[in-house]
Design a protein around this motif. Sequence first.
Motif, PDB file in Angstrom:
ATOM      1  N   GLY A 156     -11.819 -57.100   4.310  1.00  0.00           N
ATOM      2  CA  GLY A 156     -12.166 -56.381   5.524  1.00  0.00           C
ATOM      3  C   GLY A 156     -11.724 -54.936   5.547  1.00  0.00           C
ATOM      4  N   ASP A 157     -10.780 -54.553   4.678  1.00  0.00           N
ATOM      5  CA  ASP A 157     -10.310 -53.172   4.639  1.00  0.00           C
ATOM      6  C   ASP A 157     -11.266 -52.307   3.824  1.00  0.00           C
ATOM      7  N   PRO A 178     -22.292 -48.979  -8.063  1.00  0.00           N
ATOM      8  CA  PRO A 178     -21.274 -49.577  -7.190  1.00  0.00           C
ATOM      9  C   PRO A 178     -21.352 -51.108  -7.255  1.00  0.00           C
ATOM     10  N   ILE A 179     -20.190 -51.748  -7.135  1.00  0.00           N
ATOM     11  CA  ILE A 179     -20.128 -53.213  -7.179  1.00  0.00           C
ATOM     12  C   ILE A 179     -19.376 -53.705  -5.942  1.00  0.00           C
ATOM     13  N   ALA A 180     -20.071 -54.398  -5.066  1.00  0.00           N
ATOM     14  CA  ALA A 180     -19.430 -55.035  -3.914  1.00  0.00           C
ATOM     15  C   ALA A 180     -18.865 -56.380  -4.357  1.00  0.00           C
ATOM     16  N   ARG A 201     -21.866 -58.126  -6.332  1.00  0.00           N
ATOM     17  CA  ARG A 201     -23.206 -57.622  -6.040  1.00  0.00           C
ATOM     18  C   ARG A 201     -23.325 -56.179  -6.530  1.00  0.00           C
ATOM     19  N   PHE A 202     -24.192 -55.974  -7.528  1.00  0.00           N
ATOM     20  CA  PHE A 202     -24.399 -54.646  -8.092  1.00  0.00           C
ATOM     21  C   PHE A 202     -25.438 -53.904  -7.257  1.00  0.00           C
ATOM     22  N   ALA A 203     -25.088 -52.705  -6.814  1.00  0.00           N
ATOM     23  CA  ALA A 203     -26.052 -51.861  -6.097  1.00  0.00           C
ATOM     24  C   ALA A 203     -26.926 -51.117  -7.103  1.00  0.00           C
ATOM     25  N   ILE A 223     -19.906 -50.435  -2.080  1.00  0.00           N
ATOM     26  CA  ILE A 223     -18.854 -51.340  -2.545  1.00  0.00           C
ATOM     27  C   ILE A 223     -18.300 -52.173  -1.391  1.00  0.00           C
ATOM     28  N   ASN A 224     -18.556 -51.743  -0.162  1.00  0.00           N
ATOM     29  CA  ASN A 224     -18.065 -52.480   1.002  1.00  0.00           C
ATOM     30  C   ASN A 224     -19.148 -53.320   1.677  1.00  0.00           C
ATOM     31  N   ALA A 225     -20.268 -53.515   0.990  1.00  0.00           N
ATOM     32  CA  ALA A 225     -21.395 -54.250   1.574  1.00  0.00           C
ATOM     33  C   ALA A 225     -21.067 -55.704   1.889  1.00  0.00           C
TER      34      ALA A 225
END
Length: 229
Positions: A156-157, A178-180, A201-203, A223-225
């Motif tokens: 959550g941060d 980016p990787i979430a 999850r790769f953007a 990355i925060n998705a």
Amino acid sequence: MIAWGRTLAFLALFYCGTVLFVLATPIMALCGRRALLANVHGWIRWHRLIVWLTLGITCRFENRPPPGQYLYAGKHHAMIETLELALELGDPVIVLKRELAQIPLWGWAARRYGMIVADREASASALRQMIRDAKAARETGRSVLIFPEGTRVAAGDAPPLKSGFAGLYRALELPVVPIAIDSGRLWPRTGAKRGGVVTFRFADPIPPGLSREDVETRTHAAINALQRV
């Protein structure tokens, strides 16, 4: 109690196995990079096996990018993503904090693998050295993996990105992927771990050449998705 029992079993098995792999590292290093890399991958697969057996945690990878050389930027909650991505991304050079590089023998092994040391104090000289090391890695054809928020964070941060990320992006001139990651739901920094599926999850790749504000805004959002409290 069950979760704590599984967590303690994981810790015992992982650290006992880690000692053996680390002790084998100097011998493997003398045999060449291929042997050293096999040792590293063996350690990661050992970790993956006992994470599944003791904790009941597995990983799911979504929307992998096409083959290529990238600057990967990942969310960082726990140790699991560092190891999984080292295996899944095809031997990337990983930017890690200085404290890890100072662990006896392990730090030496990490440097032999090709890790880049980051100074969280972000001094100018340390940043320049990090960029030089990353450029050297790029010339070998390896991708670079950084956790741009600078340290592990709770689920959550979403703290702001550290300045070193923008410096690497500008210097390497590579697309950013980016990787979430949502490992924090199952793998808290303190306390018992619990079973489930960790999603990576790769953007879509972000092209090089954007302004610092643009690339940081897009990377931070991507990355925060998967973040939720």
